[in-house]
Design a protein around this motif. Sequence first.
Motif, PDB file in Angstrom:
ATOM      1  N   HIS A 549       4.432   5.724 -10.640  1.00  0.00           N
ATOM      2  CA  HIS A 549       2.824   5.166  -9.854  1.00  0.00           C
ATOM      3  C   HIS A 549       2.070   5.542  -9.222  1.00  0.00           C
ATOM      4  CE1 HIS A 549       4.500   8.066  -6.823  1.00  0.00           C
ATOM      5  NE2 HIS A 549       3.835   8.614  -6.443  1.00  0.00           N
ATOM      6  N   MET A 550       1.782   6.713  -9.555  1.00  0.00           N
ATOM      7  CA  MET A 550       0.429   7.613  -9.689  1.00  0.00           C
ATOM      8  C   MET A 550      -0.313   6.961 -10.868  1.00  0.00           C
ATOM      9  SD  MET A 550       0.579  10.103  -7.376  1.00  0.00           S
ATOM     10  CE  MET A 550      -0.475  10.675  -7.198  1.00  0.00           C
ATOM     11  N   VAL A 551      -0.349   6.980 -11.730  1.00  0.00           N
ATOM     12  CA  VAL A 551      -0.590   5.938 -13.168  1.00  0.00           C
ATOM     13  C   VAL A 551      -1.133   5.154 -12.546  1.00  0.00           C
ATOM     14  CG1 VAL A 551      -1.274   5.208 -15.145  1.00  0.00           C
ATOM     15  CG2 VAL A 551       0.053   7.227 -14.452  1.00  0.00           C
ATOM     16  N   SER A 552      -0.611   4.107 -11.804  1.00  0.00           N
ATOM     17  CA  SER A 552      -0.808   2.812 -11.514  1.00  0.00           C
ATOM     18  C   SER A 552      -1.484   2.293 -10.433  1.00  0.00           C
ATOM     19  CB  SER A 552       0.189   2.114 -11.429  1.00  0.00           C
ATOM     20  OG  SER A 552       0.685   0.511 -10.491  1.00  0.00           O
ATOM     21  N   LYS A 553      -1.745   3.595  -9.349  1.00  0.00           N
ATOM     22  CA  LYS A 553      -2.165   3.230  -8.456  1.00  0.00           C
ATOM     23  C   LYS A 553      -3.961   3.392  -8.786  1.00  0.00           C
ATOM     24  CE  LYS A 553      -2.713   7.151  -5.842  1.00  0.00           C
ATOM     25  NZ  LYS A 553      -2.565   8.244  -4.700  1.00  0.00           N
ATOM     26  N   ASP A 594       4.555   1.222  -3.102  1.00  0.00           N
ATOM     27  CA  ASP A 594       3.602   2.769  -2.715  1.00  0.00           C
ATOM     28  C   ASP A 594       2.582   2.307  -2.136  1.00  0.00           C
ATOM     29  OD1 ASP A 594       2.618   5.507  -3.750  1.00  0.00           O
ATOM     30  OD2 ASP A 594       1.093   3.937  -4.302  1.00  0.00           O
ATOM     31  N   GLU A 595       2.247   3.162  -1.007  1.00  0.00           N
ATOM     32  CA  GLU A 595       0.856   2.652  -0.240  1.00  0.00           C
ATOM     33  C   GLU A 595       0.240   2.397  -0.638  1.00  0.00           C
ATOM     34  OE1 GLU A 595      -0.570   4.152   4.353  1.00  0.00           O
ATOM     35  OE2 GLU A 595       1.346   3.893   3.777  1.00  0.00           O
ATOM     36  N   GLY A 596       0.098   3.388  -1.586  1.00  0.00           N
ATOM     37  CA  GLY A 596      -1.566   3.656  -2.006  1.00  0.00           C
ATOM     38  C   GLY A 596      -2.501   2.709  -3.106  1.00  0.00           C
ATOM     39  N   THR A 597      -1.142   2.098  -3.915  1.00  0.00           N
ATOM     40  CA  THR A 597      -1.534   0.994  -4.474  1.00  0.00           C
ATOM     41  C   THR A 597      -1.469  -0.152  -4.026  1.00  0.00           C
ATOM     42  OG1 THR A 597       0.329   2.257  -6.251  1.00  0.00           O
ATOM     43  CG2 THR A 597      -0.197  -0.191  -6.175  1.00  0.00           C
ATOM     44  N   SER A 599      -3.095  -0.206  -0.822  1.00  0.00           N
ATOM     45  CA  SER A 599      -4.375  -0.389  -0.349  1.00  0.00           C
ATOM     46  C   SER A 599      -5.260   0.204  -1.305  1.00  0.00           C
ATOM     47  CB  SER A 599      -4.576   0.933   0.110  1.00  0.00           C
ATOM     48  OG  SER A 599      -5.864   1.345   0.714  1.00  0.00           O
ATOM     49  N   ALA A 600      -5.449  -0.220  -2.936  1.00  0.00           N
ATOM     50  CA  ALA A 600      -6.504  -0.349  -4.136  1.00  0.00           C
ATOM     51  C   ALA A 600      -6.135  -1.031  -3.899  1.00  0.00           C
ATOM     52  CB  ALA A 600      -5.804   0.646  -5.078  1.00  0.00           C
ATOM     53  N   ALA A 601      -5.086  -1.951  -4.602  1.00  0.00           N
ATOM     54  CA  ALA A 601      -5.297  -3.348  -4.858  1.00  0.00           C
ATOM     55  C   ALA A 601      -5.257  -4.845  -3.443  1.00  0.00           C
ATOM     56  CB  ALA A 601      -3.941  -3.709  -4.778  1.00  0.00           C
ATOM     57  N   GLY A 602      -5.072  -4.049  -1.828  1.00  0.00           N
ATOM     58  CA  GLY A 602      -6.230  -4.662  -1.286  1.00  0.00           C
ATOM     59  C   GLY A 602      -7.889  -4.551  -1.036  1.00  0.00           C
ATOM     60  N   GLY A 603      -8.465  -3.198  -1.549  1.00  0.00           N
ATOM     61  CA  GLY A 603      -9.820  -3.753  -1.423  1.00  0.00           C
ATOM     62  C   GLY A 603     -10.163  -4.105  -2.855  1.00  0.00           C
ATOM     63  N   LEU A 631      -0.385  -8.055   3.999  1.00  0.00           N
ATOM     64  CA  LEU A 631      -1.135  -6.418   4.199  1.00  0.00           C
ATOM     65  C   LEU A 631      -1.529  -6.621   6.037  1.00  0.00           C
ATOM     66  CD1 LEU A 631      -3.649  -6.560   0.961  1.00  0.00           C
ATOM     67  CD2 LEU A 631      -1.646  -5.375   1.418  1.00  0.00           C
ATOM     68  N   CYS A 632      -1.925  -7.724   6.700  1.00  0.00           N
ATOM     69  CA  CYS A 632      -1.974  -7.457   8.117  1.00  0.00           C
ATOM     70  C   CYS A 632      -1.482  -6.873   8.970  1.00  0.00           C
ATOM     71  CB  CYS A 632      -2.073  -9.303   8.091  1.00  0.00           C
ATOM     72  SG  CYS A 632      -3.929 -10.089   7.891  1.00  0.00           S
ATOM     73  N   GLY A 633       0.249  -7.091   8.532  1.00  0.00           N
ATOM     74  CA  GLY A 633       1.132  -6.982   9.598  1.00  0.00           C
ATOM     75  C   GLY A 633       1.485  -4.747   9.011  1.00  0.00           C
ATOM     76  N   GLU A 634       0.815  -4.480   8.296  1.00  0.00           N
ATOM     77  CA  GLU A 634       0.906  -3.277   7.806  1.00  0.00           C
ATOM     78  C   GLU A 634       1.213  -2.098   9.119  1.00  0.00           C
ATOM     79  OE1 GLU A 634       2.153  -1.750   4.726  1.00  0.00           O
ATOM     80  OE2 GLU A 634       1.876  -2.991   3.600  1.00  0.00           O
ATOM     81  N   LYS A 635       1.328  -0.740   9.128  1.00  0.00           N
ATOM     82  CA  LYS A 635       1.229  -0.286  10.104  1.00  0.00           C
ATOM     83  C   LYS A 635       0.019   0.579  10.127  1.00  0.00           C
ATOM     84  CE  LYS A 635       6.429   1.403  10.618  1.00  0.00           C
ATOM     85  NZ  LYS A 635       7.418   2.259  10.465  1.00  0.00           N
ATOM     86  N   SER A 636      -0.637   0.375   8.555  1.00  0.00           N
ATOM     87  CA  SER A 636      -2.112   1.992   8.802  1.00  0.00           C
ATOM     88  C   SER A 636      -2.940   0.958   9.008  1.00  0.00           C
ATOM     89  CB  SER A 636      -1.915   2.086   7.061  1.00  0.00           C
ATOM     90  OG  SER A 636      -2.904   2.676   6.888  1.00  0.00           O
TER      91      SER A 636
END
Length: 702
Positions: A549-553, A594-597, A599-603, A631-636
């Motif tokens: 998941h780190m590489v994918s992110k 993974d939250e970071g993944t 986030s990046a995909a959302g960006g 994504l709109c319903g996320e806690k972050s």
Amino acid sequence: MDETPIDLTSNREEMAKLNSVEQTQLILARLMEGGQEDDDTCRELDSLTKLLNNDTEPKSKESICDVIDDVCLDTILGYLDMRQSDLVRAHGILTTSAYLKAAKDKGNEALRNFFFARVKRGTYDDYILAFCVAAAVFPIAPGVTTDIFLSEGFLPSLDPLMRRKWKSRKVETACLEMLNAGSMHPECREAIRKYCTDFLEEVVDQDPNELANAIHSADPEVQVTEGSIAMRRHSVAVRHLAAVILAKLRAVPSTAQQTTGEPDDRIQQANTSIEDLSKMFSSVILKDEESDKRLSVEGLAYATIQPAVKEEVARNKELLKTLVKILGDAPAKSPLTYGALSVFMNLTRYQPTQSEEEKKMSQLKAYANAAGKLGPSNPLNDNDHVSERCKRVFEAGIVPILVTHSRHGSVASLNLIVSIISALSVTTSLRGQLAQQGAVNLLIAACTALPDTESQAKRTSAQALARILISTDPALVFGGTRARPMNTAIRPLIYILAPDPAAETRDLLPTFEALMALTNLASTDDDTRATIIRNAWPEIEEQLLSSNHMVSKAAVELVCNLVQCVEGVALYAADDAQAKNRLHILLALADAEDEGTRSAAGGALASLTSFEGVVTGIVKRNRGVEVVLGLCGEKSEDLRYRGAFVVYNMVACEGEPGKLARKAIREKNGVEVLKESAKSSRRAEVVEVTIQALKILLEQQD
């Protein structure tokens, strides 16, 4: 009648009229005659070398090796004598190498006969020449030289020679030079360890002042000079050379140790420890300004294999700075350069990271070797100690010296330089200073200069480059008056995107760091982004689907930057199957665990949904709208912001794509999702974009 011989060898036109055998005979005659200037001798040797290299030994004509008899070979090998100038010896080695290659088995047998004939005569001159030849030939013909070393009775015969009451510095030096060369070979090193350790210890341990003081006390009128035969003691240079050989024996475990893991009794009982030898080498390097530092640096290169010596050397600031100066003053491609680089590589080397499987294999190997268990690793080799040593080496000012040597050094030296820079780049706090001092240019140039056969060194340099570029602003590294463009860093990073095919275990760290570095570069301008897409898109796309998941992110974060340019948008907005598949993968990553993944995909989606083709693709894709609303319903707050921005782009889209998007979002309960997101958000920008999206959905009743 004039008996003066005509010098045909200096007349190219006359020489050209002769065949190769006749030319060889004339050259040998000139070499046997002697009495020439060094330049003339070197020219004759070079001519002979060329003839030997061209000698293909066809059946239809005589080989020039046939006219090189024992007397001629004696003449050629005589130019390897330590009493010849360094220039002549260098050319003599080339000629000897060409002869052994051309003569093959016959040459090896002739060399063996020459050596033992000289040793059998037993005069000092014969010993000196025989030992010098063995030392010089060992690197170019290790097979035959190893046979000579391991011949029955040869190495034991050196003990009484070195223990003679009346010393000859040249004989001892030649003998030790031969042992020094031989100690590079495992089998020879074992034999030297068995038969020569005792007298080597005696040479090193001798008090240089004891005998001199005794002679002076007995007769104050006696003039005692260093190396004098009357002193009956070993010279300082001989002691240092013996110490280097002992350092090699101490630093490299014996075969018994490697097999059983048990300490060797002979080594344990030795009088001179590796630490003592290290102090001797350090003392010469620091205090003896007149002496040749090459041997001491070579000895220290072996001594610093041991963790305790590494730590001692690294804590000596004066010694480190002196070693840096020695390296700076050393000629390119010289033994001194290689020795100094080896010292710094030993000081900065990190232990390889072992996977759980590799640890189990090491344990099984220990049981198979009857050791039963693995000994604890030395704490001085842990990452904290290595990092501290790296900082001290950096503070000694080594980087500018490495940059200079990298421009003119050999492939072997460049390997060491790259390893040192790579180790220094592990420490995050040093990366900016490494870039300032030229390490980035060094690493990019190394990736280009290293041949394909040095794939591991190329990967090491690329990974070090990636680390530095992760932590520095590309505009500062490549901008201003710097001549090297940013795009030159892209190809080395692409080189390590795929895991090393030659590695036994799959190491994804280089891939991850390369993606991070490319992401940093892609944050600069469209030209860099377009270059990355043009050269690396297939590899990047493959890493999006990595199981790690780190590489994918990291791959998604890179895509997020790449879609800021037209070429990046075209990959997702085009009306073809590939673009639709890419968008499907990006939506799947926006719904990853993974939250970071996410986030990046959302960006990336936030940028891409400015284009109608992408909006249509999301609406038509199964669960595409649900993923966006998720994504709109996320806690972050960050994720909600990205989701709200994607929704806003979709509902604000004009024409048929916008109608379809608004309809699909309403059907998936998008209005309620956005209302809930606005209520739970505390950041003004999140609330603002969410309200704007809601306003469009409520006002435009399609």
